[in-house]
Write a protein that holds these residues in place. Structure first.
Motif, PDB file in Angstrom:
ATOM      1  N   SER A 161      47.245 -19.122  22.110  1.00 28.29           N
ATOM      2  CA  SER A 161      46.110 -18.749  22.848  1.00 28.29           C
ATOM      3  C   SER A 161      45.959 -19.118  24.281  1.00 28.29           C
TER       4      SER A 161
ATOM      5  N   LYS B 223      39.618 -18.285  27.709  1.00 33.51           N
ATOM      6  CA  LYS B 223      38.942 -17.109  28.763  1.00 33.51           C
ATOM      7  C   LYS B 223      37.960 -17.782  29.810  1.00 33.51           C
TER       8      LYS B 223
ATOM      9  N   GLN C  22      41.196 -17.687  22.975  1.00 30.07           N
ATOM     10  CA  GLN C  22      41.680 -16.113  22.367  1.00 30.07           C
ATOM     11  C   GLN C  22      43.366 -15.980  22.419  1.00 30.07           C
TER      12      GLN C  22
END
Length: 870
Positions: A828, A831, A837
């Motif tokens: 991941s 963000k 994410q």
């Protein structure tokens, strides 16, 4: 009468609780679970008693059979500051350079054993309430070493969040043990959370970072230790974060630590940190309001001062409820119960640890192993290393060649035996002519040529000094007196100084008459920690009475032959180590031309330089060029050291630069011109043996840099800017001198068969393997490193980031296949809003002995493959 009372109290503290209170309370019933016992105990305490338990020096509660306990202890690289002799391992930054999580686990396990032995011994001696003998260790330091100028970066595991997380987790696992009921010791993750200098501003600084940097860089290691490793404690930092002191931060302390991560352990302030609320940050008007706010934010222990005593007043004034005090006190006693402090010794296997583990052969051997593993060979042109053991003459020079302070680092214990580089080389070459000169200081070429002046000092007709020791730091009361031949002392805190006086909050006065044997100047040099005054014939000529950690000052006396001068040195110590030394001599400027002439017939020259904990560290009064307040104002190697190496290089003899440091040093001239460069950090008690083993080929180095070695100061952003733009290998777009993960070997290796799927679904694990072969004729170790990078420039992400590593041993021609498995979280990216994410699309996976695009000549080729995440 007072003497009898003291004996009685010691006997009380040493007695088992079952004898003291006869098991009349439910909290003493070992058949009940810890929660019920803690609840019962706290319910029986008065408000004043509860508040007392929230100070680091928690007093005894005799009516309940609760012994005194001091929460403050350190185990950064071996048990620190204890009055007992212990095993000292390489400084934390050096242990990070091993890239060996198993070695770090074992070091923490061994250190916890030594800590248990010390604690058991202290209980037997009736000293369980002393500082630095407890089982709550305020380690590890998992702050990100974002800027090489930070003096405390040496205490960390480097600049990378993943390396820091993995090494920190190994430390916690080793220290806290594997017993299902009891902790071996309690680790504490510090300094939570956005904290990494500058040291002089740490009590007033307000850190501002984006959500992206907070979650991408500053929080991952803390999350790992809290959520996965179940670290028992957390220490909140001095500085403010988004205008709130860290110990009173809504976001850090409440929203993230307690709510998101569900942390149920205890939190301590950094020492004197609560005072900062109202004295430095000016966010609170007084101690009561600051203390109440800190407790409401989940800070359970106050270290250093007694602002928390005002919590009684705060409760009575309605600033918080007594039930909110209870929450903190229950956390504190839960930790103590988990450490087995309220159970019979026979129930707690760790409480049976013998003092025979202190400096055991196994522990000392592991210290040597880690010192060897930590050494990073940065350059070895034309196989200058290893040096031949048949050399007839070798010259060893430099300010760190025979410097025991440098190898011990900071936050250290004291071993019975330590080895400097000079000692290591002498032992390695018993038949060679090993010539030693210090040659220069760290930042200048003018040395104090020390002389033995003891036969010129006398008091009351006896040679030496009249020494007077006081059981306070103000030279008051009746001292313990004795005659001493010389003045050079180093005590760990709590060590015996004189009858009834230990090395904590004491003072001393040394008096003598110095009889000059010649006309002319003589320079007296005083080194002291914490403060001192120097008087000649009743006149005060040096006043360093205010806190003067690692400070050294000189006074030049224009002496007359045959004249006697009364000399008085007064000294005080607060907490930490106590050091006082008086030297005398004359300053002499080193003549490089004459030095070169003296050593030109050497077979090889080993220069041992760099910097030391005398220059970089925690909030220090150091003002040498390039250094300020414990930090560095320049990362360049001090010019005088480069000038000396230029002169040595001119001899045409092989020159080896052995560098000691706790941080990255810019060495552009040396990297270009010196044929062999070895970085050995602050290597612990066996540093000298380890360096000699590497220099003469008895150990094949494989350490890797846990920080970027930049080429110059111009590569660095503003020190006070906490944005990660342009910082560390993850965001630095320039060309480093030596990159994160770099390190050479006497062996060579080949990588092949990076096997992994071409695509996986989002949220799935990525399993892959890579094969490594030792292509040389010598057994060697290799640090296999796995990185990912995101080629999609529209998604903010690091240029590259470490996601796996393994240190392995390969015999000549041996081939091994390593398997890695990356979790969805490791695949991941963060963000802009700070949320992790899984990135959809292509990712580049690389495997090798270095970073992508920074080839390591002894690690051979680097493998890359692209994977698509659906």
């Amino acid at each position: 009468m007072k003497f009898k009372l003291k004996i009685s109290l010691c006997l009380f503290l040493a007695l088992p609780l079952s004898v003291i209170a006869q098991n009349k309370y439910p909290f003493q019933n070992t058949k009940l679970d810890f929660k019920k016992r803690v609840d019962d105990l706290v319910s029986r305490m008065t408000l004043e008693e509860k508040v007392g338990q929230m100070l680091n020096a928690a007093p005894a509660i005799p009516r309940l059979g609760i012994p005194a306990y001091d929460w403050w202890n350190e185990v950064l690289h071996g048990v620190a500051r204890t009055p007992f002799k212990v095993t000292v391992y390489p400084q934390a930054i050096g242990m990070a350079a091993t890239f060996d999580k198993q070695s770090l686990f074992k070091m923490a396990d061994y250190s916890a054993s030594e800590g248990r032995a010390i604690n058991n011994k202290a209980i037997e001696m009736g000293r369980s309430g002393d500082r630095y003998v407890g089982l709550t260790y305020w380690t590890p330091n998992i702050n990100i070493f974002r800027d090489p100028r930070w003096g405390r970066g040496q205490e960390t595991y480097g600049e990378d969040p993943y390396l820091t997380s993995v090494m920190g987790a190994s430390f916690v696992k080793g220290l806290q043990g594997d017993d299902p009921k009891y902790l071996k010791a309690a680790a504490c993750a510090k300094h939570y959370a956005v904290h990494s200098g500058p040291e002089p501003d740490r009590h007033v600084f307000n850190a501002e970072v984006s959500k992206y940097d907070l979650w991408d860089t500053y929080l991952p290691a803390f999350r790992k230790l809290v959520v996965e490793s179940k670290v028992e404690g957390v220490m909140c930092a001095y500085n403010a974060f988004q205008t709130q002191p860290c110990c009173g931060s809504d976001l850090l302390m409440v929203d993230i630590l307690r709510k998101q991560w569900n942390f149920t352990g205890y939190v301590t302030s950094d020492c004197w940190g609560i005072d900062d609320f109202f004295k430095n940050h000016k966010t609170h008007k007084d101690a009561a309001s600051a203390s109440a706010d800190a407790v409401l934010h989940g800070t359970d222990v106050e270290c250093g001062t007694d602002a928390y005593k005002s919590l009684v007043k705060a409760v009575k004034e309605g600033k918080l409820l007594e039930s909110q005090i209870d929450v903190s006190v229950k956390r504190l006693f839960m930790t103590r119960f988990k450490l087995g402090m309220f159970d019979p010794k026979e129930m707690v296997k760790y409480a049976q640890t013998s003092s025979s583990v202190l400096e055991s052969d196994e522990h000392k051997a592991h210290s040597l192993k880690m010192a060897r593993q930590s050494i990073v060979m940065l350059k070895n042109k034309n196989n200058t290393l290893p040096l031949s053991k048949s050399v007839k003459k070798i010259v060893v020079l430099g300010p760190n060649a025979d410097n025991p302070i440098a190898i011990l680092g900071n936050y250290n214990g004291t071993p019975s035996v330590l080895k400097t580089v000079l000692q290591g080389i002498k032992e390695k070459l018993p038949n060679a002519n090993v010539v030693y000169e210090k040659a220069i200081n760290f930042t200048n070429d003018t040395l104090l040529a020390y002389r033995n002046y003891s036969n010129q000092c006398s008091f009351d007709g006896k040679q030496g000094f009249k020494a007077e020791y006081f059981a306070n730091n103000e030279l008051k009361g009746n001292p313990v007196s004795r005659q001493e031949q010389s003045l050079e002392h180093a005590w760990q805190e709590g060590q015996q100084v004189g009858e009834g006086i230990v090395a904590r909050n004491f003072s001393a006065r040394y008096t003598t008459n110095y009889l000059s044997d010649a006309d002319g100047p003589v320079t007296f040099e005083i080194e002291g920690d914490d403060g001192y005054r120097f008087k000649v014939d009743g006149k005060e000529v040096i006043n360093a009475w205010t806190r003067n950690r690692w400070g050294a000052q000189q006074y030049k006396l224009l002496a007359q032959k045959g004249k006697s001068y009364q000399i008085v040195l007064e000294y005080w110590q607060g907490d930490g180590k106590a050091n006082i030394k008086l030297s005398a001599g004359n300053y002499q400027k080193t003549n490089f031309i004459a030095l070169v002439e003296r050593i030109k017939d050497a077979d090889a020259i080993v220069y041992v330089g760099g910097i030391s904990p005398q220059l970089e560290g925690e909030e220090m009064k150091v003002n040498f060029p390039g250094f300020s307040g414990g930090d560095r104002t320049s990362i360049m190697l001090p010019k005088v050291q480069t000038d000396l190496m230029k002169a040595l290089h001119g001899t045409g003899k092989p020159v080896v630069f052995v560098m000691m440091t706790g941080s990255a040093i810019a060495i552009p001239w040396e990297a270009e011109n010196i044929p062999a460069i070895v970085n050995c950090w602050y290597g612990g008690q066996s540093a000298g043996t380890a360096v000699a083993d590497v220099l003469f080929g008895d150990y094949n180095p494989a350490g890797r840099l846990p920080v970027t070695f930049y080429a110059s100061d111009s590569d660095l952003p503003n020190f006070s800017d906490y944005s990660m733009t342009g910082r560390t290998y993850r965001y630095f777009s320039g060309k480093p001198l030596y990159g994160f993960g770099y390190g050479l070997s006497y062996s060579s290796f080949k990588y092949e068969q990076l096997i992994m799927p071409a695509q996986i679904k989002g949220g799935a694990r990525l399993n892959l393997s890579v094969a490594i072969t030792n292509t040389s004729n010598i057994t060697g170790e290799e640090v296999v490193q796995l990185y990912i990078s995101n080629p999609n420039s529209k998604v903010k992400s690091p240029i590259k980031t470490l996601k796996g590593f393994e240190r392995i041993v390969l015999k000549p021609g041996e081939r091994k296949v390593l398997k890695f498995s990356l979790s969805p979280r490791e695949l991941s990216f963060i963000k802009e809003d700070g949320v992790a994410q899984v990135i959809k699309g292509k990712l580049v996976i690389s495997a090798g002995g270095s970073q992508p695009d920074e080839m390591n000549p002894t690690s051979g080729n680097l493998l890359k493959k692209t994977i698509t995440i659906l």
